[in-house]
Scaffold this active site. Structure first.
Site, mmCIF file in Angstrom:
data_model
loop_
_atom_site.group_PDB
_atom_site.id
_atom_site.type_symbol
_atom_site.label_atom_id
_atom_site.label_comp_id
_atom_site.label_asym_id
_atom_site.label_seq_id
_atom_site.Cartn_x
_atom_site.Cartn_y
_atom_site.Cartn_z
ATOM 1 N N LEU A 1 0.869 -1.179 0.000
ATOM 2 C CA LEU A 1 0.000 0.000 0.000
ATOM 3 C C LEU A 1 0.904 1.226 0.000
ATOM 4 O O LEU A 1 1.947 1.227 0.653
ATOM 5 C CB LEU A 1 -0.894 0.057 1.247
ATOM 6 C CG LEU A 1 -2.080 -0.895 1.352
ATOM 7 C CD1 LEU A 1 -2.886 -0.543 2.605
ATOM 8 C CD2 LEU A 1 -2.979 -0.842 0.138
ATOM 9 N N ASP A 2 0.489 2.266 -0.704
ATOM 10 C CA ASP A 2 1.254 3.507 -0.695
ATOM 11 C C ASP A 2 1.289 4.086 0.723
ATOM 12 O O ASP A 2 0.365 3.884 1.523
ATOM 13 C CB ASP A 2 0.619 4.531 -1.641
ATOM 14 C CG ASP A 2 0.654 4.083 -3.088
ATOM 15 O OD1 ASP A 2 1.490 3.224 -3.423
ATOM 16 O OD2 ASP A 2 -0.172 4.590 -3.876
ATOM 17 N N ARG A 3 2.326 4.841 0.995
ATOM 18 C CA ARG A 3 2.535 5.394 2.345
ATOM 19 C C ARG A 3 1.329 6.171 2.884
ATOM 20 O O ARG A 3 0.941 5.974 4.042
ATOM 21 C CB ARG A 3 3.778 6.281 2.339
ATOM 22 C CG ARG A 3 4.168 6.802 3.703
ATOM 23 C CD ARG A 3 5.528 7.475 3.684
ATOM 24 N NE ARG A 3 6.000 7.733 5.033
ATOM 25 C CZ ARG A 3 7.270 7.940 5.360
ATOM 26 N NH1 ARG A 3 8.209 7.935 4.431
ATOM 27 N NH2 ARG A 3 7.622 8.162 6.614
ATOM 28 N N ARG B 1 -5.463 5.789 -7.427
ATOM 29 C CA ARG B 1 -5.241 7.228 -7.307
ATOM 30 C C ARG B 1 -5.220 7.888 -8.686
ATOM 31 O O ARG B 1 -5.877 8.922 -8.917
ATOM 32 C CB ARG B 1 -3.931 7.493 -6.578
ATOM 33 C CG ARG B 1 -3.889 6.908 -5.179
ATOM 34 C CD ARG B 1 -2.484 6.895 -4.575
ATOM 35 N NE ARG B 1 -1.943 8.252 -4.432
ATOM 36 C CZ ARG B 1 -0.725 8.495 -3.969
ATOM 37 N NH1 ARG B 1 0.089 7.505 -3.637
ATOM 38 N NH2 ARG B 1 -0.306 9.755 -3.863
#
Length: 248
Positions: free
Chosen positions: A62-64, A165
């Site tokens: 998962l992205d930060r 996103r």
């Protein structure tokens, strides 16, 4: 005492699934910041009093700035099989995303092609295939509107970096707080309002003579009053509320 950046949702001899807080790296990058992988290796080492190096394999990322479910494998067998499950798309992933601009349709499937700039850690979206691009597919539906924002349920079909996103932004509905992909301002702690809400798959290690073990995990929302208001829009309905393979 510092708050842990995760909550354990499911754990057995082969798997560890946690609900990640926004802001912590899953895997190391050039910042050198502490990662979720490091923190969870310490957790396993301490809980099970393991000597030496702890094995913990990262199944996906998962992205930060994103919160929600992350799957780790505690054995090499589980890691190999979970990688295959993800590669064959035998896992159902559901995300929640908060956007301000209403999508053009209440429900739709998006198909785009993405090229990632590794230096900028950002992807560019195309409506057609271009050299070096990867096909990205997702479906979404609008669950409702609260506080001038819309809650979307998103089901990625492919697993490309930043695809939710980038594709939602390309559609005209950037995610709240996601300035990298077109939202007009950041929010506190540089988080974005994208949350890996649910996962469903068959357990990768079958017990002798036993039926397949379905795993359904559901991640509670971050401790954030803005997020919590959207719980009223959750229309999830399990046919059998007593199913013993739902983990929250």
């Amino acid at each position: 005492m510092k708050k842990k950046p995760y909550q354990v949702v499911y754990e057995d001899n082969h798997l560890l699934i946690v609900n990640k807080e926004p802001g912590i790296l899953v895997q190391g990058d050039r910042t050198g910041d502490t990662t979720l992988l490091d923190v969870l290796k310490d957790y396993v080492k301490e809980k099970y009093n393991k000597p030496g190096e702890v094995f913990l394999g990262l199944v996906h990322r998962l992205d930060r700035p994103v919160s929600g479910l992350v799957v780790f494998a505690r054995t090499s067998k589980a890691l190999e099989r979970m990688n295959e499950i993800f590669r064959k798309r035998q896992v159902q992933k559901t995300y929640w995303a908060v956007v301000r601009q209403k999508p053009p349709q209440d429900a739709d499937k998006l198909v785009n092609w993405l090229i990632k700039d590794e230096q900028k850690n950002q992807v560019t979206v195309y409506d057609y295939e271009v050299p070096g691009s990867q096909r990205a597919e997702l479906s979404y539906r609008v669950l409702g509107r609260i506080n001038e924002h819309y809650l979307l349920e998103v089901n990625p079909i492919t697993g490309r970096p930043h695809q939710i996103r980038a594709q939602l932004s390309h559609m005209g509905s950037p995610i709240r707080g996601d300035v990298k992909y077109g939202y007009d301002r950041a929010v506190a702690d540089k988080k974005i309002y994208l949350h890996a809400r649910r996962l469903y798959f068959i357990h990768p290690v079958k017990q002798a003579g036993a039926p397949d073990r379905p795993i359904i995990c559901k991640a509670g929302l971050p401790n954030d009053p803005f997020w919590e208001e959207f719980l009223d829009l959750d229309d999830e309905n399990y046919k059998d509320k007593n199913m013993d393979f739902i983990f929250e």
